[in-house]
Design an enzyme around this catalytic site. Structure first.
Site, PDB file in Angstrom:
ATOM      1  CE  LYS A  77      -3.408  -3.350   1.797  1.00 45.84           C
ATOM      2  NZ  LYS A  77      -2.232  -3.153   0.951  1.00 45.84           N
ATOM      3  CE  LYS A  78      -0.609  -3.869   5.755  1.00 42.66           C
ATOM      4  NZ  LYS A  78       0.623  -3.086   5.667  1.00 42.66           N
TER       5      LYS A  78
HETATM    6  N1  CTP Z   1       9.613  -3.189   0.300  1.00 41.01           N
HETATM    7  C1  CTP Z   1      10.919  -3.659   0.091  1.00 41.01           C
HETATM    8  N2  CTP Z   1      11.758  -3.864   1.153  1.00 41.01           N
HETATM    9  C2  CTP Z   1      11.324  -3.638   2.419  1.00 41.01           C
HETATM   10  C3  CTP Z   1      10.011  -3.164   2.654  1.00 41.01           C
HETATM   11  C4  CTP Z   1       9.169  -2.947   1.561  1.00 41.01           C
HETATM   12  O1  CTP Z   1      11.329  -3.892  -1.049  1.00 41.01           O
HETATM   13  N3  CTP Z   1      12.147  -3.882   3.434  1.00 41.01           N
HETATM   14  C5  CTP Z   1       8.729  -3.002  -0.844  1.00 41.01           C
HETATM   15  C6  CTP Z   1       7.493  -3.912  -0.784  1.00 41.01           C
HETATM   16  O2  CTP Z   1       7.823  -5.204  -1.255  1.00 41.01           O
HETATM   17  C7  CTP Z   1       6.541  -3.187  -1.682  1.00 41.01           C
HETATM   18  C8  CTP Z   1       6.915  -1.702  -1.470  1.00 41.01           C
HETATM   19  O3  CTP Z   1       8.212  -1.694  -0.845  1.00 41.01           O
HETATM   20  O4  CTP Z   1       6.760  -3.535  -3.036  1.00 41.01           O
HETATM   21  C9  CTP Z   1       5.905  -0.987  -0.581  1.00 41.01           C
HETATM   22  O5  CTP Z   1       5.825  -1.732   0.601  1.00 41.01           O
HETATM   23  P1  CTP Z   1       4.886  -1.398   1.830  1.00 41.01           P
HETATM   24  O6  CTP Z   1       3.946  -2.519   2.082  1.00 41.01           O
HETATM   25  O7  CTP Z   1       4.336  -0.043   1.706  1.00 41.01           O
HETATM   26  O8  CTP Z   1       5.998  -1.366   3.024  1.00 41.01           O
HETATM   27  P2  CTP Z   1       6.373  -2.425   4.118  1.00 41.01           P
HETATM   28  O9  CTP Z   1       7.550  -1.886   4.854  1.00 41.01           O
HETATM   29  O10 CTP Z   1       6.482  -3.814   3.538  1.00 41.01           O
HETATM   30  O11 CTP Z   1       5.080  -2.343   5.077  1.00 41.01           O
HETATM   31  P3  CTP Z   1       4.424  -3.439   6.034  1.00 41.01           P
HETATM   32  O12 CTP Z   1       5.442  -3.799   7.055  1.00 41.01           O
HETATM   33  O13 CTP Z   1       3.247  -2.707   6.630  1.00 41.01           O
HETATM   34  O14 CTP Z   1       4.018  -4.594   5.160  1.00 41.01           O
END
Ligand code: CTP
Length: 127
Positions: A43-44
């Site tokens: 994905k990334k």
């Molecule tokens: N999530 C959340 N609040 C945040 C960060 C994440 O509610 N501040 C939720 C995301 O919406 C998802 C879950 O946690 O349902 C897992 O998110 P993940 O993608 O693993 O973490 P992120 O911090 O969003 O990572 P990235 O910055 O790489 O997208």
């Protein structure tokens, strides 16, 4: 009610804890699909800081989580939901609308994200 959610949960942070707590509040059994290192790379184009074994163990140890498994493919979401007999799929609202295609097999709920924190922000600011 059986609730399922998915994510990478790398550098486990308060936003992760909040969504797992709120997901559990929607039912009585919470199942979490933790995305594999390979799925993240596809994905990334980079790997998580914590490997999949560690991320799975951390998520499994959270008191709101009843079971956790590896999510190996985004296309298998529907299969995972059916296999785990989930009634509700929870996703953060960064995914708003994107999982409505499974609403024939379960209810789909998008919860607001915790403001001001993300794994990518932590990676950028601290690593
Ligand atoms: N999530 C959340 N609040 C945040 C960060 C994440 O509610 N501040 C939720 C995301 O919406 C998802 C879950 O946690 O349902 C897992 O998110 P993940 O993608 O693993 O973490 P992120 O911090 O969003 O990572 P990235 O910055 O790489 O997208």
């Amino acid at each position: 009610m059986r609730v399922i959610t998915f994510g990478t949960f790398d550098l486990f942070h308060i936003g992760h804890l909040n969504i797992l707590r709120r997901a559990k509040e929607l039912g009585n059994h919470l199942i979490v699909g933790v995305s594999t290192d390979a799925l993240n790379f596809s994905k990334k184009s980079y790997y998580p800081v914590y490997n999949e074994e560690d991320r799975l163990q951390i998520v499994q140890a959270i008191q709101y989580v009843d079971e956790a498994f590896y999510e190996e493919s985004l296309e298998k979401k529907r299969d995972y939901i059916i296999q785990h007999a989930a009634d509700i799929l929870v996703m953060g609202d960064d995914w708003q609308g994107k999982f409505d295609f499974v609403s024939d097999v379960c209810k789909v709920v998008y919860l607001p994200r915790t403001e001001g924190i993300s794994t990518s922000g932590l990676r950028k600011d601290h690593l």
